[in-house]
Design a protein around this motif. Sequence first.
Motif, PDB file in Angstrom:
ATOM      1  N   ALA A  33      -7.619  31.245  81.009  1.00 36.51           N
ATOM      2  CA  ALA A  33      -8.320  29.966  79.928  1.00 36.51           C
ATOM      3  C   ALA A  33      -8.047  30.351  78.464  1.00 36.51           C
ATOM      4  CB  ALA A  33      -9.937  30.623  80.022  1.00 36.51           C
ATOM      5  N   LEU A  34      -7.383  31.831  78.422  1.00 38.27           N
ATOM      6  CA  LEU A  34      -6.923  32.320  76.991  1.00 38.27           C
ATOM      7  C   LEU A  34      -5.653  31.449  76.627  1.00 38.27           C
ATOM      8  CD1 LEU A  34      -7.455  35.831  77.916  1.00 38.27           C
ATOM      9  CD2 LEU A  34      -8.951  34.187  75.519  1.00 38.27           C
ATOM     10  N   CYS A  35      -4.742  30.912  77.775  1.00 38.19           N
ATOM     11  CA  CYS A  35      -3.594  30.466  78.102  1.00 38.19           C
ATOM     12  C   CYS A  35      -3.522  29.542  77.100  1.00 38.19           C
ATOM     13  CB  CYS A  35      -2.565  31.313  79.010  1.00 38.19           C
ATOM     14  SG  CYS A  35      -2.260  32.201  79.005  1.00 38.19           S
ATOM     15  N   ASN A  36      -5.055  28.519  77.705  1.00 37.61           N
ATOM     16  CA  ASN A  36      -4.899  27.457  77.984  1.00 37.61           C
ATOM     17  C   ASN A  36      -6.356  27.027  76.962  1.00 37.61           C
ATOM     18  OD1 ASN A  36      -4.826  24.106  78.571  1.00 37.61           O
ATOM     19  ND2 ASN A  36      -6.061  24.617  80.521  1.00 37.61           N
ATOM     20  N   VAL A 174       0.727  38.181  75.798  1.00 37.11           N
ATOM     21  CA  VAL A 174      -1.386  37.754  75.182  1.00 37.11           C
ATOM     22  C   VAL A 174      -2.112  38.430  75.519  1.00 37.11           C
ATOM     23  CG1 VAL A 174      -2.515  35.072  75.048  1.00 37.11           C
ATOM     24  CG2 VAL A 174       0.394  35.426  75.147  1.00 37.11           C
ATOM     25  N   ARG A 175      -1.804  39.084  76.514  1.00 39.58           N
ATOM     26  CA  ARG A 175      -3.581  39.897  77.024  1.00 39.58           C
ATOM     27  C   ARG A 175      -2.782  41.078  78.027  1.00 39.58           C
ATOM     28  NH1 ARG A 175      -5.561  39.260  73.767  1.00 39.58           N
ATOM     29  NH2 ARG A 175      -7.282  38.575  73.781  1.00 39.58           N
ATOM     30  N   LEU A 176      -2.862  42.647  77.710  1.00 44.02           N
ATOM     31  CA  LEU A 176      -2.949  42.804  78.683  1.00 44.02           C
ATOM     32  C   LEU A 176      -2.859  44.358  79.013  1.00 44.02           C
ATOM     33  CD1 LEU A 176      -0.782  44.347  80.967  1.00 44.02           C
ATOM     34  CD2 LEU A 176       0.797  44.876  79.165  1.00 44.02           C
ATOM     35  N   SER A 177      -3.358  44.679  80.134  1.00 45.08           N
ATOM     36  CA  SER A 177      -4.912  45.794  79.980  1.00 45.08           C
ATOM     37  C   SER A 177      -5.340  46.297  81.779  1.00 45.08           C
ATOM     38  CB  SER A 177      -5.973  44.951  79.807  1.00 45.08           C
ATOM     39  OG  SER A 177      -7.149  46.056  80.021  1.00 45.08           O
ATOM     40  N   HIS A 178      -5.183  47.396  81.993  1.00 49.59           N
ATOM     41  CA  HIS A 178      -5.824  47.855  82.931  1.00 49.59           C
ATOM     42  C   HIS A 178      -6.903  47.119  82.835  1.00 49.59           C
ATOM     43  CE1 HIS A 178      -3.715  51.183  81.759  1.00 49.59           C
ATOM     44  NE2 HIS A 178      -2.552  51.268  83.131  1.00 49.59           N
ATOM     45  N   MET A 179      -7.321  47.253  84.600  1.00 53.67           N
ATOM     46  CA  MET A 179      -8.664  46.470  84.962  1.00 53.67           C
ATOM     47  C   MET A 179      -9.072  47.604  86.602  1.00 53.67           C
ATOM     48  SD  MET A 179      -7.737  44.068  87.803  1.00 53.67           S
ATOM     49  CE  MET A 179      -9.061  43.809  88.722  1.00 53.67           C
ATOM     50  N   ASN A 180     -10.560  47.539  87.067  1.00 57.55           N
ATOM     51  CA  ASN A 180     -11.136  48.727  87.496  1.00 57.55           C
ATOM     52  C   ASN A 180     -11.381  49.756  86.718  1.00 57.55           C
ATOM     53  OD1 ASN A 180     -11.217  48.080  90.379  1.00 57.55           O
ATOM     54  ND2 ASN A 180      -9.724  47.351  90.949  1.00 57.55           N
ATOM     55  N   PHE A 181     -11.211  49.201  85.507  1.00 56.95           N
ATOM     56  CA  PHE A 181     -11.593  51.121  84.287  1.00 56.95           C
ATOM     57  C   PHE A 181     -13.203  51.989  85.014  1.00 56.95           C
ATOM     58  CE2 PHE A 181     -13.982  51.034  80.517  1.00 56.95           C
ATOM     59  CZ  PHE A 181     -13.717  52.085  79.727  1.00 56.95           C
ATOM     60  N   LEU A 182     -13.648  50.603  84.907  1.00 55.02           N
ATOM     61  CA  LEU A 182     -15.497  51.179  85.470  1.00 55.02           C
ATOM     62  C   LEU A 182     -14.929  51.649  86.645  1.00 55.02           C
ATOM     63  CD1 LEU A 182     -18.276  48.361  83.929  1.00 55.02           C
ATOM     64  CD2 LEU A 182     -16.878  50.315  83.001  1.00 55.02           C
ATOM     65  N   ALA A 183     -14.801  51.571  87.636  1.00 51.64           N
ATOM     66  CA  ALA A 183     -14.574  52.497  88.960  1.00 51.64           C
ATOM     67  C   ALA A 183     -13.353  53.961  89.099  1.00 51.64           C
ATOM     68  CB  ALA A 183     -14.535  51.362  90.163  1.00 51.64           C
ATOM     69  N   PHE A 184     -12.779  53.325  88.417  1.00 52.69           N
ATOM     70  CA  PHE A 184     -10.966  53.906  88.421  1.00 52.69           C
ATOM     71  C   PHE A 184     -11.250  55.802  88.268  1.00 52.69           C
ATOM     72  CE2 PHE A 184      -7.914  56.864  86.112  1.00 52.69           C
ATOM     73  CZ  PHE A 184      -6.891  56.397  87.007  1.00 52.69           C
ATOM     74  N   SER A 241      -4.985  49.317  88.211  1.00 49.67           N
ATOM     75  CA  SER A 241      -4.326  48.250  88.734  1.00 49.67           C
ATOM     76  C   SER A 241      -4.295  47.582  86.535  1.00 49.67           C
ATOM     77  CB  SER A 241      -4.858  47.633  89.470  1.00 49.67           C
ATOM     78  OG  SER A 241      -4.779  47.460  90.578  1.00 49.67           O
ATOM     79  N   MET A 242      -3.612  46.509  86.595  1.00 53.39           N
ATOM     80  CA  MET A 242      -3.214  46.114  85.234  1.00 53.39           C
ATOM     81  C   MET A 242      -2.942  44.623  85.514  1.00 53.39           C
ATOM     82  SD  MET A 242       0.772  47.111  84.509  1.00 53.39           S
ATOM     83  CE  MET A 242       0.375  49.242  84.227  1.00 53.39           C
ATOM     84  N   ILE A 243      -3.430  44.068  84.478  1.00 51.57           N
ATOM     85  CA  ILE A 243      -3.355  42.816  84.566  1.00 51.57           C
ATOM     86  C   ILE A 243      -2.845  41.936  83.679  1.00 51.57           C
ATOM     87  CG2 ILE A 243      -6.014  42.419  84.185  1.00 51.57           C
ATOM     88  CD1 ILE A 243      -5.317  39.850  86.572  1.00 51.57           C
ATOM     89  N   GLY A 244      -2.269  41.004  83.007  1.00 52.19           N
ATOM     90  CA  GLY A 244      -1.382  40.496  82.010  1.00 52.19           C
ATOM     91  C   GLY A 244      -0.984  39.137  82.019  1.00 52.19           C
ATOM     92  N   ALA A 245      -1.541  38.693  80.832  1.00 54.35           N
ATOM     93  CA  ALA A 245      -0.879  36.961  80.551  1.00 54.35           C
ATOM     94  C   ALA A 245       0.463  37.232  79.048  1.00 54.35           C
ATOM     95  CB  ALA A 245      -2.124  36.354  80.248  1.00 54.35           C
ATOM     96  N   PHE A 246       0.830  36.391  79.834  1.00 58.05           N
ATOM     97  CA  PHE A 246       2.793  36.526  78.770  1.00 58.05           C
ATOM     98  C   PHE A 246       2.645  35.587  78.641  1.00 58.05           C
ATOM     99  CE2 PHE A 246       2.486  40.924  81.077  1.00 58.05           C
ATOM    100  CZ  PHE A 246       3.109  41.276  80.462  1.00 58.05           C
ATOM    101  N   ARG A 247       3.731  35.172  77.186  1.00 60.36           N
ATOM    102  CA  ARG A 247       4.229  33.691  76.675  1.00 60.36           C
ATOM    103  C   ARG A 247       5.953  33.684  77.408  1.00 60.36           C
ATOM    104  NH1 ARG A 247       2.333  33.609  72.081  1.00 60.36           N
ATOM    105  NH2 ARG A 247       0.393  32.396  72.536  1.00 60.36           N
ATOM    106  N   LYS A 248       6.287  33.161  77.472  1.00 60.62           N
ATOM    107  CA  LYS A 248       7.766  32.793  77.007  1.00 60.62           C
ATOM    108  C   LYS A 248       8.134  32.425  75.881  1.00 60.62           C
ATOM    109  CE  LYS A 248      11.608  30.036  79.415  1.00 60.62           C
ATOM    110  NZ  LYS A 248      12.279  28.638  80.149  1.00 60.62           N
TER     111      LYS A 248
END
Length: 302
Positions: A33-36, A174-184, A241-248
């Motif tokens: 949704a951030l990318c589109n 575009v956005r890069l972050s860790h996830m499962n931050f709260l349960a880490f 884990s980490m999750i991200g969106a990248f633009r070519k």
Amino acid sequence: MLVYLTEYQRNFELEKTYWWFIGVRRMVKTLIALCNPRRGPLKILDIGCGTGALMDDLTAQGHNVWGLDISQEALKFCRMRGHKKLYLADAAKLPFADHCFDLVTAIGVIEHLDNDEIFLKEVARVLRPQAYFVMLTSSFPWLWSMHDVANEHRRRYYLSEIERLFAASHFQSVRLSHMNFLAFPFLAVTLILHRLIYGLSPEHSQRILPVPPKPMNVILIEALALEASLMKWVRLPWGVSMIGAFRKRSSASLDATRLASASGRSAGDISSTPRLEQLPKSTSGSVPPCPPVGRRVPGSAA
């Protein structure tokens, strides 16, 4: 590099209810949704599509989705979900023409591959200029455990390492972050203790995927939903884990052309693309090398 067959069956049974799978798909959709922002239908390639739960969600949003996996067994479950645009192929040798897709997803894929740089070049090749790549991978090498051994991972990453790798492959974050931050804290201690107690013997490796009681499962789903909202604005500083969106970047298309030339393949030609055998037409359908504009998955939402 094939997940054990019983794991595909387990994933298929759990993906619609298990907190981890639900949370990951929500985060992926948040990044898309951030990318589109206009919410228009996209041509999406899901690399490492597994048993097809993410394809279900993206198709329901009206996107045109193609699935690719190295496992015939995984694609059988995708067909059980009703998907037909399926390819059996190596993620580092994508059987598509250049500049085909508006967005590529690869959830839990890059850590399995021997050469992550070649993989990113292939992703850049099949993406249109300024198109997007959404990926998830495992973080912090010091969290290496039997879970990684069972999943046949090659590595875990530091977030800064991913940033450098993608920048070198002509992707802009575009956005890069860790996830499962709260349960880490709990998850990190669990992985470390598991490694200390059981070791890392591949002969007895198994995925660490406990099914919690239903109330706890709901709490964990909501925790990841909160992280998905936070991730729109801030980078979460830690997580398993980490999750991200990248633009070519536009310059990536030049490198893709050079890569195609070096392999003796012209842009837009897949006739000489190294690939595994395509699924039989009776089950996979005829999948064009570069999907035509406006084509939709039958039965998908508008």
